[in-house]
Structures are given as C-alpha cells and as structure tokens.
Design a protein around this motif. Structure first.
Motif, mmCIF file in Angstrom:
data_model
loop_
_atom_site.group_PDB
_atom_site.id
_atom_site.type_symbol
_atom_site.label_atom_id
_atom_site.label_comp_id
_atom_site.label_asym_id
_atom_site.label_seq_id
_atom_site.Cartn_x
_atom_site.Cartn_y
_atom_site.Cartn_z
ATOM 1 N N VAL A 62 39.804 15.981 44.307
ATOM 2 C CA VAL A 62 39.321 14.895 43.219
ATOM 3 C C VAL A 62 38.482 13.911 44.271
ATOM 4 N N TYR A 63 37.333 13.356 43.400
ATOM 5 C CA TYR A 63 36.528 12.540 44.225
ATOM 6 C C TYR A 63 36.508 11.126 43.363
ATOM 7 N N LEU A 64 36.151 10.118 44.117
ATOM 8 C CA LEU A 64 35.815 8.681 43.536
ATOM 9 C C LEU A 64 34.676 8.487 43.981
ATOM 10 N N GLN A 65 33.703 8.311 43.182
ATOM 11 C CA GLN A 65 32.450 7.612 43.547
ATOM 12 C C GLN A 65 32.602 6.277 43.284
ATOM 13 N N LEU A 83 34.978 8.593 48.006
ATOM 14 C CA LEU A 83 36.126 9.291 48.526
ATOM 15 C C LEU A 83 36.495 10.441 48.006
ATOM 16 N N SER A 84 37.085 11.375 48.799
ATOM 17 C CA SER A 84 37.654 12.620 48.371
ATOM 18 C C SER A 84 39.128 12.717 48.716
ATOM 19 N N GLY A 143 36.703 9.684 53.604
ATOM 20 C CA GLY A 143 35.535 9.001 52.879
ATOM 21 C C GLY A 143 35.487 7.511 52.953
ATOM 22 N N GLY A 144 36.753 7.047 53.559
ATOM 23 C CA GLY A 144 36.813 5.209 53.536
ATOM 24 C C GLY A 144 35.876 4.846 54.732
#
Length: 115
Positions: free
Chosen positions: A78-81, A20-21, A8-9
């Motif tokens: 895990v995701y980072l929005q 990001l995942s 996801g970068g």
C-alpha cells in the motif's frame, strides 16, 4: 499473522511531496483493509486514509485532495502519495492492516515538514 514494514518517510519542505510505502507479508490473503494512520507529538493517533480489498478508499478531511492511497503488487503493498505537505502533517505515519478481525501495525515512519 501479518507483518508490515513501512518506508519513505523523511524531511521535506512545506509544499513538497513524499510517497510512503508499506509492504505486507505473512497471511496477506486474509487482509481486508489496509491504511495509514499518523500520530503527531502530543496528539492522539488519527486515521489518514484506508483502502479496501475492493479498492474503496476513505480519507480524513484534512488530507482530501492532497493525499492518495493505493494498493499494488498482488494487494500486499500500500502506498500513500502525499502532496502539498504542510507543517501540520508532521507525524509518525503507521501502516495498518485488518485481517480476519485482527489489526496489525507497522513500526511507523517519521515525516517531518519544515516551514
């Protein structure tokens, strides 16, 4: 053993968003905490956000209100929005998992924010 793979970068303009995942495999049921860390050029690695098995979250002050961490898919993803990205968010973002007292790391994904 736990293996972590991030995705996801990329390159985004200031004010933009990225998600990001991180997918965990292996002994995923031993994972207690998952999180994201980042390391900017010339700086030490720093915590971005973590989330526990019980979905308790923790954020660095610098990202509060802009980033959201979440876990889905039987807790192995895990995701980072990341919203309202700024040039100072430019870094290699690495996924971390703590399982049975051992920390595991992904290889990282580069996020570049242009001004």
């Amino acid at each position: 053993q736990v293996q972590l793979v991030e995705s996801g970068g990329g390159l985004v303009q200031a004010g933009g968003s990225l998600e990001l995942s991180c997918v965990a495999s292996g002994s995923i049921f031993r994972i207690n905490v998952m999180g994201w860390y980042r390391q900017a050029p010339g700086k030490q690695r720093e915590l971005v956000a973590t989330i526990t098995r019980g979905f308790i979250t923790n954020y660095a002050d610098s990202v509060k209100g802009r980033f959201t961490i979440s876990r889905r898919n039987l807790l192995n993803t895990v995701y980072l929005q990341m919203n309202s990205l700024q040039p100072e968010d430019t870094a290699v973002y690495s996924c971390n998992a703590e399982a049975g007292g051992t920390n595991y790391w992904g290889k990282g994904t580069l996020v570049t924010v242009s001004s």
